[in-house]
Design a protein around this motif. Structure first.
Motif, PDB file in Angstrom:
ATOM      1  N   GLU A  62      20.633  -6.623  -3.961  1.00 60.52           N
ATOM      2  CA  GLU A  62      19.266  -6.274  -3.550  1.00 60.52           C
ATOM      3  C   GLU A  62      18.632  -5.351  -4.593  1.00 60.52           C
ATOM      4  N   ARG A  63      19.417  -4.382  -5.060  1.00 57.15           N
ATOM      5  CA  ARG A  63      18.918  -3.474  -6.106  1.00 57.15           C
ATOM      6  C   ARG A  63      18.495  -4.275  -7.347  1.00 57.15           C
ATOM      7  N   ASP A  64      19.351  -5.199  -7.755  1.00 59.42           N
ATOM      8  CA  ASP A  64      19.047  -5.960  -8.974  1.00 59.42           C
ATOM      9  C   ASP A  64      17.831  -6.860  -8.794  1.00 59.42           C
ATOM     10  N   ARG A  90      14.307   6.500   4.841  1.00 57.73           N
ATOM     11  CA  ARG A  90      13.437   5.373   5.185  1.00 57.73           C
ATOM     12  C   ARG A  90      14.016   4.020   4.780  1.00 57.73           C
ATOM     13  N   HIS A  91      14.966   4.036   3.848  1.00 57.50           N
ATOM     14  CA  HIS A  91      15.610   2.778   3.462  1.00 57.50           C
ATOM     15  C   HIS A  91      16.909   2.525   4.227  1.00 57.50           C
ATOM     16  N   ALA A  92      17.333   3.496   5.014  1.00 56.43           N
ATOM     17  CA  ALA A  92      18.604   3.348   5.730  1.00 56.43           C
ATOM     18  C   ALA A  92      18.670   2.109   6.629  1.00 56.43           C
ATOM     19  N   PRO A  93      17.548   1.679   7.248  1.00 56.93           N
ATOM     20  CA  PRO A  93      17.637   0.477   8.099  1.00 56.93           C
ATOM     21  C   PRO A  93      17.910  -0.819   7.331  1.00 56.93           C
ATOM     22  N   PHE A  94      17.764  -0.788   6.003  1.00 53.17           N
ATOM     23  CA  PHE A  94      17.905  -2.022   5.219  1.00 53.17           C
ATOM     24  C   PHE A  94      19.200  -1.984   4.433  1.00 53.17           C
ATOM     25  N   VAL A  95      19.923  -3.109   4.434  1.00 55.53           N
ATOM     26  CA  VAL A  95      21.143  -3.201   3.639  1.00 55.53           C
ATOM     27  C   VAL A  95      20.743  -3.386   2.176  1.00 55.53           C
ATOM     28  N   PHE A 142       2.775   5.942  -2.854  1.00 58.22           N
ATOM     29  CA  PHE A 142       3.911   6.790  -3.214  1.00 58.22           C
ATOM     30  C   PHE A 142       3.989   6.992  -4.724  1.00 58.22           C
ATOM     31  N   LEU A 143       3.909   5.898  -5.479  1.00 57.06           N
ATOM     32  CA  LEU A 143       4.039   5.996  -6.939  1.00 57.06           C
ATOM     33  C   LEU A 143       2.879   6.785  -7.553  1.00 57.06           C
ATOM     34  N   ILE A 144       1.697   6.592  -7.033  1.00 61.22           N
ATOM     35  CA  ILE A 144       0.529   7.347  -7.508  1.00 61.22           C
ATOM     36  C   ILE A 144       0.766   8.842  -7.306  1.00 61.22           C
ATOM     37  N   GLU A 178       0.826  -1.213   0.000  1.00 59.84           N
ATOM     38  CA  GLU A 178       0.000   0.000   0.000  1.00 59.84           C
ATOM     39  C   GLU A 178       0.861   1.264   0.000  1.00 59.84           C
ATOM     40  N   ARG A 179       1.944   1.250   0.785  1.00 57.84           N
ATOM     41  CA  ARG A 179       2.805   2.437   0.844  1.00 57.84           C
ATOM     42  C   ARG A 179       3.482   2.711  -0.501  1.00 57.84           C
ATOM     43  N   LEU A 180       3.995   1.666  -1.131  1.00 58.03           N
ATOM     44  CA  LEU A 180       4.656   1.864  -2.429  1.00 58.03           C
ATOM     45  C   LEU A 180       3.632   2.315  -3.476  1.00 58.03           C
ATOM     46  N   ARG A 181       2.451   1.734  -3.433  1.00 64.84           N
ATOM     47  CA  ARG A 181       1.403   2.131  -4.395  1.00 64.84           C
ATOM     48  C   ARG A 181       1.032   3.605  -4.218  1.00 64.84           C
TER      49      ARG A 181
HETATM   50  C1  HEM Z   1       9.755   0.780   1.879  1.00 62.48           C
HETATM   51  C2  HEM Z   1      13.224  -2.194   0.303  1.00 62.48           C
HETATM   52  C3  HEM Z   1      13.721   0.499  -3.684  1.00 62.48           C
HETATM   53  C4  HEM Z   1       9.840   3.075  -2.357  1.00 62.48           C
HETATM   54  C5  HEM Z   1      10.667  -0.248   1.800  1.00 62.48           C
HETATM   55  C6  HEM Z   1      10.854  -1.244   2.811  1.00 62.48           C
HETATM   56  C7  HEM Z   1      11.840  -2.073   2.370  1.00 62.48           C
HETATM   57  C8  HEM Z   1      12.262  -1.607   1.081  1.00 62.48           C
HETATM   58  C9  HEM Z   1      12.406  -3.299   3.079  1.00 62.48           C
HETATM   59  C10 HEM Z   1      10.065  -1.317   4.130  1.00 62.48           C
HETATM   60  C11 HEM Z   1       8.717  -1.884   3.818  1.00 62.48           C
HETATM   61  C12 HEM Z   1       7.569  -1.182   4.507  1.00 62.48           C
HETATM   62  O1  HEM Z   1       7.142  -0.093   4.057  1.00 62.48           O
HETATM   63  O2  HEM Z   1       7.083  -1.771   5.481  1.00 62.48           O
HETATM   64  C13 HEM Z   1      13.686  -1.707  -0.906  1.00 62.48           C
HETATM   65  C14 HEM Z   1      14.794  -2.277  -1.671  1.00 62.48           C
HETATM   66  C15 HEM Z   1      14.951  -1.508  -2.781  1.00 62.48           C
HETATM   67  C16 HEM Z   1      13.927  -0.458  -2.724  1.00 62.48           C
HETATM   68  C17 HEM Z   1      15.628  -3.500  -1.300  1.00 62.48           C
HETATM   69  C18 HEM Z   1      16.000  -1.713  -3.851  1.00 62.48           C
HETATM   70  C19 HEM Z   1      16.678  -0.732  -4.406  1.00 62.48           C
HETATM   71  C20 HEM Z   1      12.677   1.403  -3.698  1.00 62.48           C
HETATM   72  C21 HEM Z   1      12.398   2.339  -4.771  1.00 62.48           C
HETATM   73  C22 HEM Z   1      11.319   3.068  -4.398  1.00 62.48           C
HETATM   74  C23 HEM Z   1      10.907   2.588  -3.083  1.00 62.48           C
HETATM   75  C24 HEM Z   1      13.205   2.431  -6.061  1.00 62.48           C
HETATM   76  C25 HEM Z   1      10.590   4.175  -5.101  1.00 62.48           C
HETATM   77  C26 HEM Z   1      10.539   4.302  -6.399  1.00 62.48           C
HETATM   78  C27 HEM Z   1       9.507   2.698  -1.095  1.00 62.48           C
HETATM   79  C28 HEM Z   1       8.453   3.332  -0.313  1.00 62.48           C
HETATM   80  C29 HEM Z   1       8.440   2.686   0.920  1.00 62.48           C
HETATM   81  C30 HEM Z   1       9.480   1.653   0.868  1.00 62.48           C
HETATM   82  C31 HEM Z   1       7.551   4.475  -0.758  1.00 62.48           C
HETATM   83  C32 HEM Z   1       7.544   3.012   2.124  1.00 62.48           C
HETATM   84  C33 HEM Z   1       8.128   4.231   2.850  1.00 62.48           C
HETATM   85  C34 HEM Z   1       7.286   4.650   4.036  1.00 62.48           C
HETATM   86  O3  HEM Z   1       7.536   4.158   5.136  1.00 62.48           O
HETATM   87  O4  HEM Z   1       6.374   5.480   3.861  1.00 62.48           O
HETATM   88  N1  HEM Z   1      11.520  -0.487   0.754  1.00 62.48           N
HETATM   89  N2  HEM Z   1      13.198  -0.626  -1.572  1.00 62.48           N
HETATM   90  N3  HEM Z   1      11.760   1.586  -2.686  1.00 62.48           N
HETATM   91  N4  HEM Z   1      10.098   1.707  -0.350  1.00 62.48           N
HETATM   92 FE1  HEM Z   1      11.649   0.571  -0.943  1.00 62.48          FE
END
Ligand code: HEM
Length: 124
Positions: A85-87, A75-80, A52-54, A47-50
């Protein structure tokens, strides 16, 4: 028309719903990515990614109302997130983007953004 947002051009929220759902079906089965997601259930992440992209592509700003400023690096700092992972993320996203069968110009625009965004979140 030139003024139409990509959100409208791809067909609105339904296309993003399909995109992100397909993407998370891939993540759910991915041994490298799945352990990164802190919640048992991927629905919240989906839901969060959806949302965000919208918002990013010109649709409703529900993401901002619920989550505030995106601060995606923070927000991604906690994840390695290294190159593997990117690929893996991009592989599932590529599959999801192709499943939409968009006109080439829209697909390229969407994909180039996702490529760039994923690269910008590499932190390891
Ligand atoms: C959240 C991984 C790339 C957008 C997250 C979360 C993880 C993650 C583990 C936490 C999940 C959660 O929300 O509970 C990754 C990895 C990436 C990646 C491994 C590889 C490069 C991206 C990209 C975008 C994106 C390219 C945007 C185009 C988001 C958003 C959230 C999120 C919007 C939720 C943020 C919030 O807390 O509001 N991602 N992500 N991520 N990611 Fe990524």
């Amino acid at each position: 028309p030139e003024s139409m947002s990509l959100y409208d051009a791809v067909g609105g929220s339904e296309a993003f719903q399909r995109l992100v759902h397909r993407f998370y079906q891939g993540v759910a089965e991915d041994p490298l990515l799945r352990p990164l997601y802190p919640e048992e259930d991927l629905h919240g992440a989906e839901e969060r990614l959806r949302m965000f992209l919208i918002q990013y592509w010109g649709g409703p700003n529900t993401y901002g109302q619920q989550r505030g400023h995106p601060r995606l690096r923070m927000r991604h700092a906690p994840f390695v997130i290294g190159e593997p992972e990117r690929d893996a993320w991009l592989k599932h996203m590529r599959d999801a983007v192709e499943s939409l069968e968009l006109p080439e110009e829209l697909e390229t625009k969407l994909w180039n953004y996702l490529l760039y965004a994923a690269q910008s979140l590499v932190n390891a």
